[in-house]
Structures are given as C-alpha cells and as structure tokens.
Write an enzyme that holds these catalytic residues in place. Structure first.
Site, PDB file in Angstrom:
ATOM      1  N   ASN A  97       3.048  10.066   6.978  1.00  0.00           N
ATOM      2  CA  ASN A  97       3.877   9.197   6.145  1.00  0.00           C
ATOM      3  C   ASN A  97       4.085   9.712   4.718  1.00  0.00           C
ATOM      4  OD1 ASN A  97       1.046   8.398   6.640  1.00  0.00           O
ATOM      5  ND2 ASN A  97       1.342   7.095   4.853  1.00  0.00           N
ATOM      6  N   CYS A 132      -3.717   5.209  -9.018  1.00  0.00           N
ATOM      7  CA  CYS A 132      -3.291   3.876  -9.450  1.00  0.00           C
ATOM      8  C   CYS A 132      -2.516   3.124  -8.375  1.00  0.00           C
ATOM      9  CB  CYS A 132      -2.461   3.894 -10.722  1.00  0.00           C
ATOM     10  SG  CYS A 132      -3.325   4.695 -12.072  1.00  0.00           S
TER      11      CYS A 132
HETATM   12  C1  LIG Z   1       3.395   1.921   7.715  1.00  0.00           C
HETATM   13  C2  LIG Z   1       2.410   2.681   8.523  1.00  0.00           C
HETATM   14  C3  LIG Z   1       1.361   2.028   9.207  1.00  0.00           C
HETATM   15  C4  LIG Z   1       1.120   0.561   9.085  1.00  0.00           C
HETATM   16  O1  LIG Z   1       2.106  -0.218   9.724  1.00  0.00           O
HETATM   17  P1  LIG Z   1       2.237  -1.763   9.317  1.00  0.00           P
HETATM   18  O2  LIG Z   1       3.162  -2.334  10.330  1.00  0.00           O
HETATM   19  O3  LIG Z   1       2.822  -1.768   7.944  1.00  0.00           O
HETATM   20  O4  LIG Z   1       0.884  -2.353   9.369  1.00  0.00           O
HETATM   21  C5  LIG Z   1       0.503   2.787   9.985  1.00  0.00           C
HETATM   22  N1  LIG Z   1       0.659   4.115  10.091  1.00  0.00           N
HETATM   23  C6  LIG Z   1       1.648   4.784   9.471  1.00  0.00           C
HETATM   24  C7  LIG Z   1       1.777   6.251   9.648  1.00  0.00           C
HETATM   25  C8  LIG Z   1       2.547   4.086   8.652  1.00  0.00           C
HETATM   26  O5  LIG Z   1       3.520   4.758   8.018  1.00  0.00           O
END
Ligand SMILES: *Cc1c(COP(=O)(O)O)cnc(C)c1O
Length: 384
Positions: free
Chosen positions: A155, A328
């Site tokens: 991500n 932060c």
């Molecule tokens: C956003 C994200 C999550 C969490 O998903 P939510 O539905 O916001 O709890 C988990 N893993 C990755 C790689 C993400 O980008």
C-alpha cells in the site's frame, strides 16, 4: 484553476461511485429485512447477499461458497491469520508463521499478538524495491509452519509481489497461503486458482465501493477458526447480521472494477507516469518502489532533507491531499516500517510523499499536483 481539493490518496480510500450508491439504496429502505428470517422481507435480503456472493466469486475464479463477508479488510486479515494459526496449533501443534516486513499493520499487529500467544513469526526482509522472492519464502517454511501470508501489492510503494510463484510453492510444501489483496483487488486481475491462493482478504472501499465491508476468500475445506461467535451467518463461520447494502455495493463496485480494469489501469498509469516525470524534474527527487512491478496508480517519492509532514500540510493548503511515510501520521517518531524495510536512509524516508491516483482523477489534476509539489518543495528548501 482547480476549486475543490485534488484528492490523491486513493490507497487510503476511494470515493464511492454513484452507480454503487444507487444499487445500495433499496437495501436500506425497501429490502431492509433480516437475511436470516424465513418471511419474504428477509428472504429478499438473503437473496441479494447470495447474488452478491456469486458475482464476487466469479470475478476471482472462486465458488460462491468460498466467499465469507466481513466488516473490512482488517477483519479479514485478522481472521485469516489468527484463526488459522490457532486452529492449526490446536490440531497439529504448528506454531510458526511466515510473513514479510512490509505488510499492512492489520497483518503485522496480528502477528505481534500471536507472538504474545507463543507463536514464532519470520518477517522476511525485502529488497530495495520492496520485493520478496519465492525462494525466500521456501527457505523460511518449517515443518511447524501454519501459514504463509504475503501481501499481493504493497500500500505504500505499490510494489507487486510474486504471488503466483509463492502460492505454487506453498501448495507444494503443503502450507496454507494467505494474501492481503486489499490494494490489488479491483485493479489487478487477481485469480485464486491461477495464483494458488488459499485465503485472500479484500476490502470494498479501496475500489470505489462502500466502507465497512470486505470479504475473506477461503478455498474449499479451508477456513480459519471462528472469530466472531454468535448466529449461524456465513455458514456458521462468521456470525453477525450481514451488512446487506454494503455487500450489494461491494459486488457492484467489484463488477465495475473488473469490467473497466484494463482501461482503468492504463488511465491510472498514464497519470501516475506523468506526475512521476514532472516530479523527477525536482532536484534530488527519487522514486521509491519497483517501477516494473507496481500498481498503476501508485507513486512514492522522496525529497531528501524535506520533512514529509510539512510537505503534506503545505500541499493541503494548496488543495492537494496526499500521504507520507513520515512520522506523526502514525503518531510515532519513526518513518514507516515499509520505507525502513527497503533500506531508505532516515532523511529520505522522512521526506517521502505518496501520491495515489484513482478513477476520479484527471490529467488536469495531475498537472496541478506537479505544480503544487514543485512549489512546495522549493518553498520548504528556501526556508532551510
Ligand atoms: C486499507 C488496507 C487494509 C485495511 O482495510 P480496511 O478495510 O480499511 O480495514 C489492509 N491491507 C491493506 C494492504 C490495505 O491497503
């Protein structure tokens, strides 16, 4: 000029599409019954959930009974990891987990929780682009390994991992393989058969669906220990009255994403590459991540000597909404674990900026982002 904020944080969440909203609306008002009920108001809601299950399963090459709805990607990650680890320790005495150093906190913090329960976790290091190799995974697997969990795409960097190779070797080694595909699903053509995936986490709000709904794919006869005890929903594996509108919205968003995937990926890559070329004109700008194996909408750059937080605040004043792997944001003093894991020097990690474009961004916005970042970096450097 641009008179509303330019949203460039699509890895954090995305705007829901109007078509998705329209498809969801009747499930708040007309078809509002409890899906577990025997009468018609409930049966109609039940039908909508089962349709959504079929629609979603078809997209990832699964069967409808392999889809378990959850409240988010985080829940799917927690459930897959903790539920599998605890089940296999009780059944087979397995107490080892293999994952990577760059997973989302939903995985890393679950691993830490499992370590406190006595599990041993191998956190595989990644190379300077954020990639692990199948060989590393293979070497880490032990006789008592309960589960391997490697994210489909990261991500922060957008780096895509060699999931099909890892899936294949886990299958050969007889170890369950989970992947957090929250960033990949809806953008990459994920296929659980081709990639030999046993479990996979997905979240709707990352592909223009609603927040608060996701799913865990579990291959037939594979399911983690029940996490949420209660009623018999999700074939007894995940209790709680279903988020009917959310599930319907997720199916619609996932279908739309699948239908436009190739076009969307091209559009995102064009915008992202344009922004990247523009930002590389800034002295000492460096691109983080893997430029070959990368999500089409993700760009992570560093400006050494700049404070990422100051950069974000100044960009916000100029109407650009982005993200940083700097301190932060997470309330801690250290730069992101991902940027540390790829070996970025501290000052580079602190001066990082993540721009993630999505379906609703335009080339005009891409130009505006370039101008705003160039101005801001120059201003911050002049102050020093
Ligand atoms: C956003 C994200 C999550 C969490 O998903 P939510 O539905 O916001 O709890 C988990 N893993 C990755 C790689 C993400 O980008």
């Amino acid at each position: 000029m641009i008179n509303k904020p330019v949203y460039a944080d699509n890895a954090a969440t995305t705007r829901m599409s109007d078509d998705v909203l329209q498809e969801m609306l009747p499930y708040f008002t007309e078809t509002w019954g409890n899906p577990s009920a025997v009468y018609r108001t409930g049966r109609n809601a039940h039908q909508a959930i089962e349709d959504a299950r079929r629609r979603i399963a078809a997209i990832i090459g699964a069967g409808p009974m392999d889809i378990y709805f959850t409240s988010c990607g985080t829940e799917a990650d927690n459930w897959a990891l903790k539920g599998t680890a605890r089940k296999l320790r009780a059944k087979e005495g397995k107490k080892h987990i293999v994952t990577t150093a760059i997973e989302h906190h939903a995985i890393l913090h679950s691993c830490e929780a499992l370590e406190r329960e006595g599990f041993e976790v191998t956190y595989l290091p990644v190379d300077e682009k954020g990639r692990v190799t199948a060989q590393q995974v293979k070497d880490a697997i032990r006789d008592d390994t309960a589960i391997v969990s490697v994210m489909y795409a990261n991500n922060e960097l957008g780096t895509i991992e060699p999931i099909a190779e890892i899936g294949k070797l886990c299958r050969e080694a007889g170890v369950l393989f989970h992947t957090d595909a929250v960033q990949a699903a809806g953008i990459l053509p994920v296929d659980v058969e081709r990639d030999s995936i046993d479990m996979m986490s997905v979240s709707a709000h990352k592909f223009n669906g609603p927040k608060g709904v996701g799913f865990l794919y579990c291959r037939r006869n594979v399911h983690p220990e029940t996490f949420m005890d209660g009623g018999a929903q999700e074939r007894g594996h995940r209790a709680g009255t279903e988020n009917v509108a959310g599930i319907v919205g997720m199916a619609k968003a996932f279908e739309d994403a699948a239908a436009y995937k190739a076009d969307l990926a091209q559009k995102l890559a064009a915008m992202r590459d344009h922004i990247q070329a523009g930002l590389l004109e800034i002295p000492d700008c460096r691109v983080n991540g893997d430029q070959e194996n990368r999500l089409p909408g993700t760009l992570n750059v560093s400006f050494p000597g700049i404070d990422g937080q100051s950069l974000l605040f100044s960009l916000d004043l100029k109407g650009v909404e982005a993200s940083s792997g700097s301190a932060c944001a997470s309330g801690s003093l250290d730069p992101s674990h991902v940027l540390m894991a790829i070996g970025l020097p501290y000052t580079m990690a602190h001066g990082s900026l993540r721009i993630t474009v999505g379906r609703y961004n335009t080339m005009e916005e891409a130009d505006y982002i370039i101008r705003a970042v160039k101005e801001t970096v120059a201003e911050l450097r002049n102050k020093q």
